[in-house]
Design a protein around this motif. Sequence first.
Motif, PDB file in Angstrom:
ATOM      1  N   LEU A 112      27.963  24.433 -24.217  1.00  0.00           N
ATOM      2  CA  LEU A 112      27.598  25.821 -23.240  1.00  0.00           C
ATOM      3  C   LEU A 112      28.488  25.657 -21.400  1.00  0.00           C
ATOM      4  N   GLY A 113      29.008  24.400 -21.410  1.00  0.00           N
ATOM      5  CA  GLY A 113      30.166  24.322 -20.574  1.00  0.00           C
ATOM      6  C   GLY A 113      32.070  24.475 -20.103  1.00  0.00           C
ATOM      7  N   ILE A 114      32.061  24.540 -21.532  1.00  0.00           N
ATOM      8  CA  ILE A 114      33.465  25.022 -22.139  1.00  0.00           C
ATOM      9  C   ILE A 114      33.495  26.425 -21.938  1.00  0.00           C
ATOM     10  N   GLY A 115      31.786  26.860 -23.249  1.00  0.00           N
ATOM     11  CA  GLY A 115      32.296  28.514 -23.697  1.00  0.00           C
ATOM     12  C   GLY A 115      33.044  28.546 -24.873  1.00  0.00           C
ATOM     13  N   LYS A 116      32.976  28.016 -25.632  1.00  0.00           N
ATOM     14  CA  LYS A 116      33.886  28.620 -27.082  1.00  0.00           C
ATOM     15  C   LYS A 116      33.675  27.719 -28.267  1.00  0.00           C
ATOM     16  N   LYS A 117      33.917  27.883 -28.998  1.00  0.00           N
ATOM     17  CA  LYS A 117      34.050  27.965 -30.733  1.00  0.00           C
ATOM     18  C   LYS A 117      34.779  26.199 -30.637  1.00  0.00           C
ATOM     19  N   LEU A 118      33.041  25.079 -31.585  1.00  0.00           N
ATOM     20  CA  LEU A 118      34.504  23.997 -31.166  1.00  0.00           C
ATOM     21  C   LEU A 118      35.609  23.875 -31.862  1.00  0.00           C
ATOM     22  N   VAL A 119      36.215  24.503 -32.917  1.00  0.00           N
ATOM     23  CA  VAL A 119      37.237  24.403 -33.754  1.00  0.00           C
ATOM     24  C   VAL A 119      38.500  24.683 -32.845  1.00  0.00           C
ATOM     25  N   ASP A 120      37.733  25.827 -31.386  1.00  0.00           N
ATOM     26  CA  ASP A 120      39.083  26.532 -31.245  1.00  0.00           C
ATOM     27  C   ASP A 120      39.034  25.020 -29.760  1.00  0.00           C
ATOM     28  N   ILE A 121      38.232  23.830 -29.236  1.00  0.00           N
ATOM     29  CA  ILE A 121      38.533  23.820 -27.774  1.00  0.00           C
ATOM     30  C   ILE A 121      39.302  22.656 -28.526  1.00  0.00           C
ATOM     31  N   ASP A 122      40.235  22.113 -27.455  1.00  0.00           N
ATOM     32  CA  ASP A 122      41.522  21.450 -27.502  1.00  0.00           C
ATOM     33  C   ASP A 122      40.929  20.660 -26.341  1.00  0.00           C
ATOM     34  N   GLU A 123      41.801  18.763 -25.951  1.00  0.00           N
ATOM     35  CA  GLU A 123      42.153  17.913 -25.243  1.00  0.00           C
ATOM     36  C   GLU A 123      41.788  18.904 -23.937  1.00  0.00           C
ATOM     37  N   ASP A 124      42.289  19.665 -23.411  1.00  0.00           N
ATOM     38  CA  ASP A 124      43.079  20.123 -22.271  1.00  0.00           C
ATOM     39  C   ASP A 124      41.343  20.989 -22.214  1.00  0.00           C
ATOM     40  N   ASP A 125      40.728  21.434 -21.941  1.00  0.00           N
ATOM     41  CA  ASP A 125      39.171  22.312 -21.832  1.00  0.00           C
ATOM     42  C   ASP A 125      38.790  21.049 -21.837  1.00  0.00           C
ATOM     43  N   ILE A 126      38.129  19.538 -22.937  1.00  0.00           N
ATOM     44  CA  ILE A 126      37.438  18.603 -22.156  1.00  0.00           C
ATOM     45  C   ILE A 126      37.936  17.757 -21.251  1.00  0.00           C
ATOM     46  N   SER A 127      39.240  17.762 -20.833  1.00  0.00           N
ATOM     47  CA  SER A 127      39.348  16.780 -19.441  1.00  0.00           C
ATOM     48  C   SER A 127      38.875  17.915 -18.717  1.00  0.00           C
ATOM     49  N   MET A 128      39.456  19.106 -18.216  1.00  0.00           N
ATOM     50  CA  MET A 128      39.231  19.930 -17.158  1.00  0.00           C
ATOM     51  C   MET A 128      37.309  20.154 -16.901  1.00  0.00           C
ATOM     52  N   TYR A 129      36.551  20.331 -17.871  1.00  0.00           N
ATOM     53  CA  TYR A 129      35.314  20.034 -18.454  1.00  0.00           C
ATOM     54  C   TYR A 129      34.521  18.632 -17.251  1.00  0.00           C
ATOM     55  N   LEU A 130      35.606  17.577 -18.174  1.00  0.00           N
ATOM     56  CA  LEU A 130      35.347  16.686 -17.579  1.00  0.00           C
ATOM     57  C   LEU A 130      35.123  16.457 -16.142  1.00  0.00           C
ATOM     58  N   TYR A 131      36.219  16.836 -15.492  1.00  0.00           N
ATOM     59  CA  TYR A 131      36.415  16.918 -13.756  1.00  0.00           C
ATOM     60  C   TYR A 131      35.819  17.842 -12.993  1.00  0.00           C
ATOM     61  N   ARG A 132      35.615  18.654 -13.871  1.00  0.00           N
ATOM     62  CA  ARG A 132      35.196  19.753 -13.067  1.00  0.00           C
ATOM     63  C   ARG A 132      33.194  19.124 -12.983  1.00  0.00           C
ATOM     64  N   TYR A 133      32.611  18.451 -14.191  1.00  0.00           N
ATOM     65  CA  TYR A 133      31.358  18.456 -13.805  1.00  0.00           C
ATOM     66  C   TYR A 133      30.879  16.787 -12.593  1.00  0.00           C
ATOM     67  N   GLN A 134      32.600  15.954 -12.954  1.00  0.00           N
ATOM     68  CA  GLN A 134      32.358  14.618 -11.584  1.00  0.00           C
ATOM     69  C   GLN A 134      32.059  15.822 -10.914  1.00  0.00           C
ATOM     70  N   VAL A 135      33.242  16.521 -10.128  1.00  0.00           N
ATOM     71  CA  VAL A 135      33.084  16.919  -8.755  1.00  0.00           C
ATOM     72  C   VAL A 135      31.402  17.657  -8.612  1.00  0.00           C
ATOM     73  N   GLU A 136      31.416  19.106  -9.301  1.00  0.00           N
ATOM     74  CA  GLU A 136      29.977  19.702  -9.118  1.00  0.00           C
ATOM     75  C   GLU A 136      28.400  18.620  -9.125  1.00  0.00           C
ATOM     76  N   HIS A 137      28.550  17.551  -9.755  1.00  0.00           N
ATOM     77  CA  HIS A 137      27.833  16.398  -9.752  1.00  0.00           C
ATOM     78  C   HIS A 137      27.832  15.361  -9.069  1.00  0.00           C
ATOM     79  N   GLY A 138      28.940  14.684  -8.450  1.00  0.00           N
ATOM     80  CA  GLY A 138      29.407  13.935  -7.994  1.00  0.00           C
ATOM     81  C   GLY A 138      28.648  12.723  -8.409  1.00  0.00           C
ATOM     82  N   ILE A 139      28.984  12.782 -10.051  1.00  0.00           N
ATOM     83  CA  ILE A 139      28.900  11.861 -10.107  1.00  0.00           C
ATOM     84  C   ILE A 139      29.646  10.251 -10.396  1.00  0.00           C
TER      85      ILE A 139
END
Length: 332
Positions: free
Chosen positions: A85-112
């Motif tokens: 839901l966070g990336i908002g793309k179809k699974l077949v279209d998700i690449d490493e940049d999408d996941i890296s950015m999602y993980l970085y953004r999640y850490q910053v926004e949630h302070g984990i």
Amino acid sequence: MKEDLINSIILGMMPYLNEKQLEQLKFQLRMKMTKYKVEKKSTEVAIYDDTDLGLLKKFLEAKAAARKSVKTLRNYGDHVKGMILGIGKKLVDIDEDDISMYLYRYQVEHGIKKTTARNIRASISSFFSWLRKTGRIDRNPMDLVEVIRPDQTIKEVFTDEQIIQLREECTNKRDLALVDFLNSSMIRVGELQQLNRSDIEFNERECIVFGKGSKERIAYFDGNAKLHLQAYLEERKDNNPALFVGLKPIHGKYERLTINGIQDTLRRLGKRVGFRVHPHKFRRSGATRNLEKGMDLYDLKDILGHTKIETTLIYARKRRRIVKMNYERFNM
């Protein structure tokens, strides 16, 4: 077939029950179904759901069939669904940049913490590995996503004096048996909670426990634990098969002590002695203590129920006072 049915029920109830309730439901289903034979009707109409969330459901079913714990299944579901839901793309279209950015953004926004971020990455990686293995994607984008390495910290362990303090602070035989059993056996709190009286072999000072993935192994306990456990069981008047029960009856019956009940008991003890007490600290302390006394790492691996030696190696990092002691031996 029975296990498939149980897993299907657990997954279906996951949105409505908490972890403790799900584990209890799973335990009760297994107990009740031992008397029955389960067969799958061949008249069922197969329904194929190839949506991204449908694939997540199939992934969870595969992990449930591999006997992953309820906690692990919930983490997989929450982490992967959040990524989809966070990336908002179809699974077949998700690449490493999408996941890296999602993980970085999640850490910053949630302070984990980095440890939590590593666990989220591991869940997502397991999901994409399954997609690649089952032929649903051509390449695994996680192969190029950098591994998150948490900062190394020295976690506290109990000193011998603190264990003595804990024993002295116990006001009943159950809590004394609980402390000594956890201290010597080094089993997980979930393993302790499921133990029955019949699982204990006092003559050999050992018991059979079911660890992660329902893997069976033998755990051992020392003479103190034996004496205090026997004293506790001898004073009990209930017929509950559980090894540990609550101190007071509920609706006239003594109930099996829950994981939360064990944690709360130890937390209250910790407040009275003035230091933090929780179940896993006994496991960590016991592992460290045995390594310091010279126990073979592979023997400890089997005792702790670890699948990989790398997990056991975490406990091989010597405590600061031991390192200092060895330094002073050669530099004084």
